[in-house]
Design an enzyme around this catalytic site. Sequence first.
Site, PDB file in Angstrom:
ATOM      1  N   GLY A   1      32.868  20.466  35.365  1.00  0.00           N
ATOM      2  CA  GLY A   1      33.660  20.521  34.140  1.00  0.00           C
ATOM      3  C   GLY A   1      33.026  21.146  32.930  1.00  0.00           C
ATOM      4  O   GLY A   1      33.693  21.262  31.892  1.00  0.00           O
TER       5      GLY A   1
ATOM      6  N   GLU B   1      29.052  18.804  40.208  1.00  0.00           N
ATOM      7  CA  GLU B   1      30.033  19.635  40.922  1.00  0.00           C
ATOM      8  C   GLU B   1      30.494  20.818  40.090  1.00  0.00           C
ATOM      9  O   GLU B   1      31.691  20.997  39.842  1.00  0.00           O
ATOM     10  CB  GLU B   1      31.254  18.781  41.284  1.00  0.00           C
ATOM     11  CG  GLU B   1      30.936  17.552  42.104  1.00  0.00           C
ATOM     12  CD  GLU B   1      32.175  16.781  42.542  1.00  0.00           C
ATOM     13  OE1 GLU B   1      32.096  16.110  43.584  1.00  0.00           O
ATOM     14  OE2 GLU B   1      33.207  16.844  41.847  1.00  0.00           O
TER      15      GLU B   1
ATOM     16  N   ARG C   1      33.150  26.494  37.297  1.00  0.00           N
ATOM     17  CA  ARG C   1      33.239  27.494  36.228  1.00  0.00           C
ATOM     18  C   ARG C   1      31.860  27.896  35.672  1.00  0.00           C
ATOM     19  O   ARG C   1      31.578  29.087  35.518  1.00  0.00           O
ATOM     20  CB  ARG C   1      34.084  26.890  35.091  1.00  0.00           C
ATOM     21  CG  ARG C   1      34.448  27.841  34.001  1.00  0.00           C
ATOM     22  CD  ARG C   1      35.191  27.104  32.876  1.00  0.00           C
ATOM     23  NE  ARG C   1      36.113  26.124  33.368  1.00  0.00           N
ATOM     24  CZ  ARG C   1      37.398  26.358  33.663  1.00  0.00           C
ATOM     25  NH1 ARG C   1      37.917  27.546  33.468  1.00  0.00           N
ATOM     26  NH2 ARG C   1      38.162  25.387  34.127  1.00  0.00           N
TER      27      ARG C   1
ATOM     28  N   ARG D   1      45.381  32.758  34.477  1.00  0.00           N
ATOM     29  CA  ARG D   1      45.003  31.708  33.525  1.00  0.00           C
ATOM     30  C   ARG D   1      45.659  31.851  32.139  1.00  0.00           C
ATOM     31  O   ARG D   1      46.137  30.853  31.576  1.00  0.00           O
ATOM     32  CB  ARG D   1      43.480  31.614  33.383  1.00  0.00           C
ATOM     33  CG  ARG D   1      42.762  31.278  34.686  1.00  0.00           C
ATOM     34  CD  ARG D   1      41.278  31.009  34.508  1.00  0.00           C
ATOM     35  NE  ARG D   1      41.045  29.782  33.782  1.00  0.00           N
ATOM     36  CZ  ARG D   1      40.701  29.719  32.521  1.00  0.00           C
ATOM     37  NH1 ARG D   1      40.510  30.817  31.828  1.00  0.00           N
ATOM     38  NH2 ARG D   1      40.539  28.559  31.929  1.00  0.00           N
TER      39      ARG D   1
ATOM     40  N   TYR E   1      47.914  28.599  31.432  1.00  0.00           N
ATOM     41  CA  TYR E   1      47.360  27.597  30.501  1.00  0.00           C
ATOM     42  C   TYR E   1      47.319  28.095  29.062  1.00  0.00           C
ATOM     43  O   TYR E   1      46.774  27.411  28.198  1.00  0.00           O
ATOM     44  CB  TYR E   1      45.911  27.250  30.872  1.00  0.00           C
ATOM     45  CG  TYR E   1      45.649  26.929  32.314  1.00  0.00           C
ATOM     46  CD1 TYR E   1      46.121  25.741  32.886  1.00  0.00           C
ATOM     47  CD2 TYR E   1      44.895  27.781  33.107  1.00  0.00           C
ATOM     48  CE1 TYR E   1      45.845  25.439  34.213  1.00  0.00           C
ATOM     49  CE2 TYR E   1      44.617  27.478  34.429  1.00  0.00           C
ATOM     50  CZ  TYR E   1      45.098  26.311  34.972  1.00  0.00           C
ATOM     51  OH  TYR E   1      44.822  26.018  36.282  1.00  0.00           O
TER      52      TYR E   1
ATOM     53  N   CYS F   1      57.256  41.705  36.494  1.00  0.00           N
ATOM     54  CA  CYS F   1      58.581  41.523  35.936  1.00  0.00           C
ATOM     55  C   CYS F   1      58.766  40.110  35.393  1.00  0.00           C
ATOM     56  O   CYS F   1      59.530  39.315  35.932  1.00  0.00           O
ATOM     57  CB  CYS F   1      59.581  41.804  37.044  1.00  0.00           C
ATOM     58  SG  CYS F   1      60.921  42.780  36.462  1.00  0.00           S
ATOM     59  N   GLU F   2      58.015  39.749  34.370  1.00  0.00           N
ATOM     60  CA  GLU F   2      58.041  38.426  33.736  1.00  0.00           C
ATOM     61  C   GLU F   2      57.519  38.602  32.321  1.00  0.00           C
ATOM     62  O   GLU F   2      56.486  39.258  32.148  1.00  0.00           O
ATOM     63  CB  GLU F   2      57.024  37.475  34.402  1.00  0.00           C
ATOM     64  CG  GLU F   2      57.314  37.040  35.771  1.00  0.00           C
ATOM     65  CD  GLU F   2      57.884  35.631  35.859  1.00  0.00           C
ATOM     66  OE1 GLU F   2      58.016  34.966  34.803  1.00  0.00           O
ATOM     67  OE2 GLU F   2      58.191  35.228  36.969  1.00  0.00           O
TER      68      GLU F   2
END
Length: 480
Positions: A300, A336, A339, A375, A379, A407-408
Amino acid sequence: MAAKATHLLSSYSPTLPKTFENPLNQNSFSKIQTLSLKTTQKWSLSLTVRAILSQNTSFPHCFTKSSDGYLYCEGLKVQEVMDSVEKRPFYLYSKPQITRNFEAYNQALDGLSSIIGYAIKANNNSKILEYLRQLGCGAVLVSGNELRLALHAEFDPTKCIFNGNGKLLKELVLAAEAGVFVNVDSEFDLENIVAAARIAGKKVNVLLRINPDVDPQVHPYVATGNKNSKFGIRNEKLQWFLDSVKAHPNELKLVGAHCHLGSTITKVDIFRDAAVLMVNYIDEIRAQGFEVDYLNIGGGLGIDYYHTGAILPTPRDLIDTVRELVLSRNLKLIIEPGRSLIANTCCLVSRVTGVKTNGTKNFVVIDGSMAELIRPSLYGAYQHIELVSPAPPDAETSTFDVVGPVCESADFLGKDRVLPTPAKGAGLVVHDAGAYCMSMASTYNLRMRPPEYWVEQDGSVTKIRRGETLEDHMQFFEGL
Ligand code: LLP
């Protein structure tokens, strides 16, 4: 073995910048001597790159905009790599930066008994996995396929941890057979682990994933340690789980406790608060006769996505904040990271298709999109964007949304970015794309997943994943 993309270098006539300047770390990497290249040979380039690296052991970012206006990756002009590869967009990694990121954790953990479990979900490229395993990482897995891939990459199963709130029986059987640690996430998960142990004929080493209800102060989609989260067990239920483990001495061995608070955390106090709660639970668990050795504090740690030079906590800051607690209970520490090991080692390199204006908005349209890097769309995440080469002197600087061809309207890589108006065909990178970018890429709009390359220690560029093709897609329907 991936073929070395030596062709990438064949057309080079590289010139290195007079100095490299790194705004993030002026002290350790402020001025590197000019090392001019006389030939286009790989050997010369290798020597040059090695010389640069050896003068700078704490270089925090492998992608550097030099004073000549070009973006470099470990001394290679990104523009030249872009011109050499057969397909754009593509992901470009620095292998030396992966080493440096690993070393930052490894050195921080000095004096502790520990496992660095790389969270494979962040990036599952097999070449990267093999390299991290060679460096000494274990692996953190969230599916049977991640477990299979980790075993294929020859990770040591005793350094692997299988996480997840919905692990299937067949995945747990695989985990039991392989002998990896398994985190218990719920009552039904415990039942399934017991069943898997019986099927595999092996006792499973388990950790209880406790949800400590510590707010990680991050985007709600990446917060996991709050009391209303779907992950882990609440402390009120701890006794039920301890009794259940005790009732299954042939199937389960409780070896530790786990928590994972969330992702992109930028304050190490949050880890400390959780670790204090966790060692108290471990005291309670030990008081009932369990010999538990492991404290797993999850992953994290955030990174400097904004490239503002902000001082963010390092792996050492993170480890130092829990070190005394871990030592005071004679525990082994599992971490763990995903990133913070891999994100800053990579850029998504795209080419500008054109520039347009609608209403009050200016757009830079590139050949990369939300399909390769979701991303920002998913987010609202910020990832730094810049051009890889100097813009023409007369280029006007404006505020742009950087968008793809999908197309968005959600297809953006960055909003309101101040950039010199790029020429058609200019190279543009989205930074910090090593984590949760390729691993979350899709083939939406039938955009095939892009190839990946890394820059090696010796300055050569190697393809580490081929680009997908339409033929790959059509194969799914063959013979049906
Ligand atoms: N351990 C567990 C149990 C996790 O759930 C995660 C990430 C990690 C470790 C690694 O966390 P890291 O060190 O990478 O922050 N797709 C999102 C991130 C989701 C993270 C989910 N869990 C994003 O693009 O930011």
